[in-house]
Design a protein around this motif. Structure first.
Motif, mmCIF file in Angstrom:
data_model
loop_
_atom_site.group_PDB
_atom_site.id
_atom_site.type_symbol
_atom_site.label_atom_id
_atom_site.label_comp_id
_atom_site.label_asym_id
_atom_site.label_seq_id
_atom_site.Cartn_x
_atom_site.Cartn_y
_atom_site.Cartn_z
ATOM 1 N N GLN A 21 0.915 -1.365 0.189
ATOM 2 C CA GLN A 21 -0.207 0.243 0.350
ATOM 3 C C GLN A 21 0.847 1.825 -0.172
ATOM 4 O OE1 GLN A 21 -2.460 -1.875 3.602
ATOM 5 N NE2 GLN A 21 -3.755 -0.721 2.261
ATOM 6 N N THR B 137 -8.302 14.870 1.853
ATOM 7 C CA THR B 137 -8.725 13.902 1.790
ATOM 8 C C THR B 137 -8.479 12.791 -0.004
ATOM 9 O OG1 THR B 137 -10.606 14.655 2.669
ATOM 10 C CG2 THR B 137 -10.716 11.960 2.042
ATOM 11 N N VAL C 72 -4.250 9.329 4.107
ATOM 12 C CA VAL C 72 -4.235 8.009 4.427
ATOM 13 C C VAL C 72 -3.209 7.343 5.184
ATOM 14 C CG1 VAL C 72 -6.209 7.061 2.914
ATOM 15 C CG2 VAL C 72 -3.926 6.227 2.989
ATOM 16 N N ARG D 198 3.163 4.361 8.168
ATOM 17 C CA ARG D 198 1.848 3.084 8.247
ATOM 18 C C ARG D 198 0.897 3.605 7.923
ATOM 19 N NH1 ARG D 198 2.535 5.045 13.308
ATOM 20 N NH2 ARG D 198 0.449 5.543 14.540
ATOM 21 N N VAL D 199 -0.264 2.117 7.240
ATOM 22 C CA VAL D 199 -1.584 3.338 6.360
ATOM 23 C C VAL D 199 -2.592 3.157 7.621
ATOM 24 C CG1 VAL D 199 -2.985 2.816 5.120
ATOM 25 C CG2 VAL D 199 -1.160 2.497 4.240
ATOM 26 N N LEU D 200 -3.047 4.446 7.931
ATOM 27 C CA LEU D 200 -4.201 4.175 9.250
ATOM 28 C C LEU D 200 -5.529 3.625 8.299
ATOM 29 C CD1 LEU D 200 -3.670 8.168 10.562
ATOM 30 C CD2 LEU D 200 -3.090 6.563 11.101
ATOM 31 N N HIS D 201 -6.646 4.000 7.451
ATOM 32 C CA HIS D 201 -7.006 3.212 6.819
ATOM 33 C C HIS D 201 -7.294 3.439 5.470
ATOM 34 C CE1 HIS D 201 -8.467 7.574 5.737
ATOM 35 N NE2 HIS D 201 -7.388 8.161 7.281
ATOM 36 N N PRO D 202 -8.478 2.762 4.296
ATOM 37 C CA PRO D 202 -8.318 2.877 3.928
ATOM 38 C C PRO D 202 -9.269 4.205 3.161
ATOM 39 C CG PRO D 202 -9.805 1.388 4.151
ATOM 40 C CD PRO D 202 -9.429 1.950 5.576
ATOM 41 N N TYR D 203 -8.997 4.404 1.247
ATOM 42 C CA TYR D 203 -9.869 6.032 1.091
ATOM 43 C C TYR D 203 -10.718 5.512 0.875
ATOM 44 C CZ TYR D 203 -4.668 6.217 -0.361
ATOM 45 O OH TYR D 203 -3.347 6.563 -0.694
ATOM 46 N N ALA D 204 -11.448 6.531 0.927
ATOM 47 C CA ALA D 204 -13.223 7.276 1.457
ATOM 48 C C ALA D 204 -13.306 8.302 0.634
ATOM 49 C CB ALA D 204 -13.589 7.061 3.265
#
Length: 656
Positions: A380, A541, A547, A556-562
């Protein structure tokens, strides 16, 4: 004008170094409080020119000068602290940077170790260059200029040894030429004037001039020179800021100020009391490692926080930089510089040179991807790095088609992000195509009569409109970051760059839109089809990096794209878009709204169906996405509608 031998130790000069480095630290950490602190670097240049020239002249006079001896001393002086800082930056970067960021750091490490940082940074300068405050080795540009000066200056002094008048004349002539070139370039080409050695050498030559002059002055004159010099430096620190045209004429303040302070000599009261006190002298002694350590700490803090870190943290980092500089000076620099003759001393310089060469090689390996950041192991994060680098600049300005009839694609970077699709249309050639003309410039809104300070947007716009009026051009497509024009806050009326910036949507700036409307109307009156492309969706965003989170050990990746609700866009887009729509309606211009092909009914996606980011930053589409999916401008390339059903399809929303 200088009492005593120019090579004699001057504690007040070390104190002046302290003022210079503290000004730089203050500016980098608290620019609002020390707006012109960047002039500390110019003071450094004068000091370096004075001290090194004095040493060379003394050695030439006694017959002890050798080029080998000179450069061996430079290696012992410069290399130890620099090796430590470059190594630390690489190790920390490996932990907290994305792959593309680490590759850029590799370039900067190689450039810093090779003393060409100023050239590398000059070549990078541009609209999509990473923000200066996020480059941990940005500050090495000044070290590059100094070392480039010392590649040519000892030879020049050596060739003119025994001819002091010719030497002084050479200093004056070369210094005047360098200063004149600096002034000529500072306004229209600020990056060139800032980074290139030929536009900065005059500052080092100011110090060299003092060393070559080598005469005394009366006591009263010394006192006046000291106070006048300190006053000029204070004025530069307090009155200049990041918006000043610099170096240019403004650089005379710190340069002449430093020259006056140095020329006053160590016995002048201010030099003795202010610059010669123990604290100032010691800070001056550690100023080189302090300069090297402070900026990477601040830059990495901004990278980790994703924004400007709190004032308390910035202050703490300056304290940490001071501690590291003291340790570097006491435990490394002093031991190396004071090593007695013997086996260790003889091997020290080759070992330092080999270490620096190793850093050059290491930087190259990082740049080429042979050595990658820790984050590269995360798919990712690797995709995010690919997204931020997924951009193509226009490769040509005019591509012949199947007819002399031409289409002009005109605008800023928000026109550029559609160009990969235009290239694809020309490559696939499903039907006869127009000759295609590109006229784009990042950061320049295509409004006539306005200018950005230190830019050449007005010339770009005038040239674009001139092309638009060419008889062969039958279609003109104009796209821009119209919202950026409204929010940027640094546009001026041409010829009034020193006045207050325009407030684009205020009544006082209505002439901008009136003039733009007249230009569009004249194109329509000539029988041309004019297309106005509104602003693309934008916001933090949309950024691929929105993210991720970092600390001082990892990313690190926190969450998926929204997806972003369209309602969240309306407030930033509506005012300028409605203004442009009204103009288009009055003059008969076609309007295209990118939200129709970049968004769905209620939301705008930020990633594709596989979770890959669609944008390369907070507003620009990835080149690969535009090339594959954005078909809205195809029709303006073709002379007739292509028979291929796929090519004739209208643009579809980018739904994930």
């Amino acid at each position: 004008m200088i009492p005593g031998a120019p090579h004699a130790y001057r504690p007040d000069v070390d104190g002046l170094r302290a003022l210079a480095v503290l000004a730089v630290l203050g500016y980098h950490a608290f620019p609002g409080a020390v707006p012109g602190g960047f002039v500390g670097v110019d003071i450094f240049f004068v000091i370096s020119g004075f001290l090194i020239t004095g040493i060379i002249l003394e050695e030439l006079g006694s017959g002890r000068f050798t080029f080998t001896g000179f450069y061996w001393r430079r290696i012992r002086r410069i290399f130890p602290a620099l090796i430590l800082v470059l190594t630390a930056c690489l190790l920390l970067g490996w932990r907290v940077l994305l792959p593309d960021e680490f590759a850029q750091l590799g370039r900067h490490v190689a450039a810093g170790a090779g003393f060409v940082s100023n050239i590398a940074l000059w070549r990078e300068a541009g609209y999509f260059d990473a923000a200066a405050e996020l480059k941990p080795l940005l500050h090495l540009w000044s070290l590059g200029i100094e070392e480039q000066y010392y590649l040519v200056w000892p030879l020049a002094l050596f060739l003119l040894r025994g001819h002091p008048r010719r030497m002084l004349a050479m200093v004056l002539v070369v210094g005047a030429l360098s200063f004149a070139l600096n002034v000529a370039l500072a306004e229209g080409h600020p990056s060139t004037a800032f980074y290139l050695p030929v536009t900065r050498f005059w500052e080092l030559l100011g110090g060299s001039f003092l060393a070559c002059l080598g005469a005394g002055m009366p006591a009263r004159a010394r006192e006046a020179a000291s106070f006048a010099g300190a006053g000029l430096i204070a004025a530069a620190i307090l009155l200049l800021d990041a918006s000043s045209t610099f170096p240019g004429f403004w650089a005379l303040l710190p340069v002449v100020g430093a020259m006056l302070v140095i020329s006053a000599g160590p016995s002048a009261w201010l030099n003795r009391a202010l610059f010669g006190n123990r604290v100032a002298v010691y800070i001056g002694l550690v100023s080189y490692p302090l300069y090297l350590w402070h900026w990477p700490l601040l830059a990495y803090a901004r990278i980790v926080h994703g924004t400007e870190p709190p004032a308390t943290l910035r202050a703490a980092l300056l304290v940490l930089a001071l501690l590291l500089s003291v340790l570097t000076y006491e435990l490394v620099e002093k031991k190396i510089r004071r090593a007695k003759a013997g086996t260790l001393s003889r091997r020290m310089v080759p070992a330092l040179a080999a270490s620096m060469a190793g850093l050059v090689c290491g930087g190259v390996l990082v740049t080429t991807g042979a050595l990658v950041a820790q984050s590269a192991s995360n798919p990712q994060l690797a995709e995010i790095a690919r997204a931020t680098a997924d951009w193509n600049r226009a490769k040509a300005t005019r591509i012949p088609g199947d007819s002399e009839r031409a289409v002009l694609f005109f605008g800023d970077s928000h026109m550029e992000h559609y160009l990969p699709r235009i290239y694809r249309v020309l490559e696939e050639h499903h039907a006869p195509v127009r000759t295609v003309i590109f006229k784009t410039e990042g950061g320049c809104a295509p409004f006539p009569g306005i200018e950005r300070k230190h830019e050449r947007c007005s010339r770009f716009v005038d040239e674009g409109l001139e092309i638009a009026h060419e008889p062969a051009v039958d279609t003109v497509v104009i796209a821009a970051s119209w919202v950026g024009f409204v929010k940027r806050g640094d546009y001026y009326k041409v010829g009034q760059e020193d006045s207050r910036p325009l407030e684009p949507l205020s009544p006082a700036a209505s002439w901008v839109f009136e003039r733009f409307e007249r230009e569009l109307a004249s194109l329509v009156a000539e029988g041309k089809r004019v297309v106005l492309v509104l602003s693309s969706p934008r916001g933090s965003t949309f950024s691929p990096k929105s993210v991720i989170a970092r600390d001082w050990t990892a990313v690190r990746v926190l969450h998926p794209y929204a997806p972003v609700p369209k309602s969240a866009l309306s407030s930033s887009l509506r005012a300028i878009d409605e203004r442009l729509k009204a103009i288009a309606a009055r003059v008969g211009v076609v309007v295209l709204d990118p939200t129709e092909w970049l968004c769905g009914p209620a939301t705008c996606p930020t990633a594709d169906e596989h979770g890959r980011p669609l944008y390369m930053d907070d507003s620009h589409l990835r080149a690969s996405v535009a090339r594959a999916r954005i078909t809205a401008l195809d029709q303006y390339v073709y002379l007739e509608r292509p028979q291929s059903a796929a090519a004739a399809m209208p643009a579809a929303p980018l739904q994930p």
